[in-house]
Design an enzyme around this catalytic site. Structure first.
Site, mmCIF file in Angstrom:
data_model
loop_
_atom_site.group_PDB
_atom_site.id
_atom_site.type_symbol
_atom_site.label_atom_id
_atom_site.label_comp_id
_atom_site.label_asym_id
_atom_site.label_seq_id
_atom_site.Cartn_x
_atom_site.Cartn_y
_atom_site.Cartn_z
ATOM 1 N N GLU A 144 28.448 47.946 65.440
ATOM 2 C CA GLU A 144 29.775 48.481 65.739
ATOM 3 C C GLU A 144 29.634 49.741 66.585
ATOM 4 O O GLU A 144 28.907 50.670 66.191
ATOM 5 C CB GLU A 144 30.522 48.849 64.454
ATOM 6 C CG GLU A 144 31.007 47.684 63.628
ATOM 7 C CD GLU A 144 31.912 48.128 62.494
ATOM 8 O OE1 GLU A 144 32.818 47.368 62.140
ATOM 9 O OE2 GLU A 144 31.725 49.246 61.964
ATOM 10 N N CYS A 145 30.304 49.793 67.706
ATOM 11 C CA CYS A 145 30.375 50.976 68.551
ATOM 12 C C CYS A 145 28.966 51.492 68.863
ATOM 13 O O CYS A 145 28.234 50.880 69.624
ATOM 14 C CB CYS A 145 31.265 52.041 67.902
ATOM 15 S SG CYS A 145 31.837 53.304 69.060
ATOM 16 N N GLY A 146 28.541 52.604 68.269
ATOM 17 C CA GLY A 146 27.200 53.113 68.524
ATOM 18 C C GLY A 146 26.127 52.102 68.170
ATOM 19 O O GLY A 146 25.107 51.982 68.861
ATOM 20 N N THR A 187 30.624 44.857 68.583
ATOM 21 C CA THR A 187 31.980 45.229 68.983
ATOM 22 C C THR A 187 32.039 46.730 69.217
ATOM 23 O O THR A 187 31.281 47.491 68.626
ATOM 24 C CB THR A 187 33.015 44.872 67.903
ATOM 25 O OG1 THR A 187 32.727 45.643 66.711
ATOM 26 C CG2 THR A 187 32.978 43.393 67.561
#
Length: 436
Positions: A327-329, A427
């Site tokens: 997720e993200c990072g 994501t």
């Protein structure tokens, strides 16, 4: 019976977090059992709440969660003496289009729970106008009750008197006034507050805030303004399935942005969480059946992550046979490369082709609704996932097959689709809940 209050303000940066922490610690110091919540998609404040109260805090979100999920989460306050919900942004600030049970505004939570609102007002650069703002907030929406205000960053006794008189004329109670006090300011970073676990002196900081607020705010009057509240434990919890039975979870200063309610939902469903630290060059546990890399600040540790061969090779070996999700990072670390703020390119795990840059900063912020075009750990094809995106990275390349069709809160399709390749998925948004 618990006493419920919402701490909100006309805008961000006014002092909601500091006041929430100070009230929580001050009442705890008096022997009261205090439970905190955070309204909205903020994954940092709950850790500060836990430091102040000694009890885990979770997020409640009217855009992403239905009423049953929110009631399930807040029912943990049934054994508390005082329950505080800290708002996000301004009291009525949300998105234009309604989500599951609201727009994401703090006012939605206040109305849903029937808790009065304590406003933090910063009258810097104004006097009587502060009363006009408070009165406007009081009258803006039926069903949201303002208990009173706490003034923050008051310039002088004369300034305080002017504002107090105007508020009194408007029929609004003033619980106290805080002069400027830089020592209790919490440090900032580009994504907001520095995390609680990064501050060795967090306990002393909260104690000082509690002492300062107790000196200038009528704690008894604030407590009397709270609504009596006896929650019934909700039968229906969150619609969040664990991604596996044994979950290898990256967890350190670079991978720390995960909503507390997500981990609790996974454990409640019988999953076992196996933390590991990429910054300590640890690989995911070989006995796990799925690996999850949450967001955080990988850009601050990109050189170390790139140099840790054991972590990267172990992650690749894991992904040969089992699902890995970022997720993200975490998504950025699963990618091919990350360029830091100084323009230095660092090789990442290479499980996906994603390349991102912090040298070319661009803010991405907002709610996300994703319809999965392929399965990801814990969620089937076609699932509608609600989450929130907040980062400053720029996509240089996103060549893999899109994971989902992703919309913002207005319904517009966005380019941050996520990616999938083999057993790896990622994501940019942080998952909050799945639509029922």
């Amino acid at each position: 019976m618990a006493a419920g209050l919402v701490i909100s303000a006309p805008a961000s940066g006014v002092g909601k977090t500091t006041l929430t922490l100070a009230l929580a610690r001050a009442w705890r110091n008096r022997g009261l059992n205090v439970q905190c919540f955070k309204s909205g998609p903020d994954y940092i404040d709950p850790a500060f709440h836990a430091a102040a109260t000694g009890r885990a805090s979770v997020n409640v979100d009217s855009w992403a969660m239905d009423g049953a999920a929110i009631m399930h989460l807040v029912s943990r306050g049934v054994d508390a003496d005082v329950v505080l919900a800290e708002g996000s942004m301004g009291l009525f600030d949300g998105v234009a289009a309604r989500g599951v049970s609201g727009t994401g505004a703090t006012a939605d939570i206040a109305q849903m729970l029937g808790w009065p609102v304590v406003l933090v007002i910063d009258p810097s650069g104004q006097a009587q106008t502060a009363a006009a703002i408070a009165a406007g907030l009081r009258d803006y929406r039926a069903g949201v009750r303002i208990a009173g205000v706490v003034l923050n960053r008051v310039a002088s006794p004369r300034h305080e008197d002017l504002v107090r008189r105007a508020l009194s004329d408007a029929g609004i109670a003033v619980f106290g006034a805080l002069p400027r006090h830089a020592e209790i300011s919490l440090p900032k970073r580009h994504l907001g507050l520095v995390q609680a676990e990064e501050q060795a002196e967090i306990g002393k900081l909260i104690d000082e805030a509690a002492r300062f607020v107790a000196e200038h705010v009528d704690l008894d009057a604030v407590l009397r303004s709270a609504a009596g509240w006896s929650p019934q434990p909700a039968a229906n919890g969150l619609n969040v399935a664990p991604p596996g039975q044994r979950i290898a979870l990256a967890r350190d200063a670079a991978f720390s942005f995960v909503y507390p309610h997500m981990l609790e939902a996974w454990r409640a469903a019988g999953a076992e969480i196996l933390p590991f630290s990429p910054l300590a060059d640890e690989a995911p546990d070989a006995s796990a059946d799925v690996c999850w890399l949450p967001g955080g600040y990988p850009e601050l540790h990109a050189g170390k992550i790139a140099a840790h061969a054991r972590f990267r090779s172990g992650l690749r070996a894991f992904a040969d046979t089992r699902p890995v999700h970022g997720e993200c990072g975490g998504y950025m670390v699963l990618g091919a490369a990350l360029t830091d703020a100084d323009g230095v390119r660092h090789e990442m795990a290479g499980l996906l082709g994603l390349e991102t840059s912090f040298a070319k900063r661009r803010m991405h912020l907002g709610y996300r609704l994703a319809e999965l075009a392929a399965p990801m750990p814990g969620h089937r094809v076609g699932a509608r996932l609600r989450g929130h995106e907040f980062h400053y990275s720029t996509i240089l390349a996103q060549p893999d097959t899109p994971l989902a069709v992703v919309h913002d809160a207005t319904g517009a399709v966005i380019a941050e689709t996520g990616s999938r390749r083999g057993h790896a998925t990622g994501t940019f948004f942080h998952l909050i809940a799945e639509d029922r």
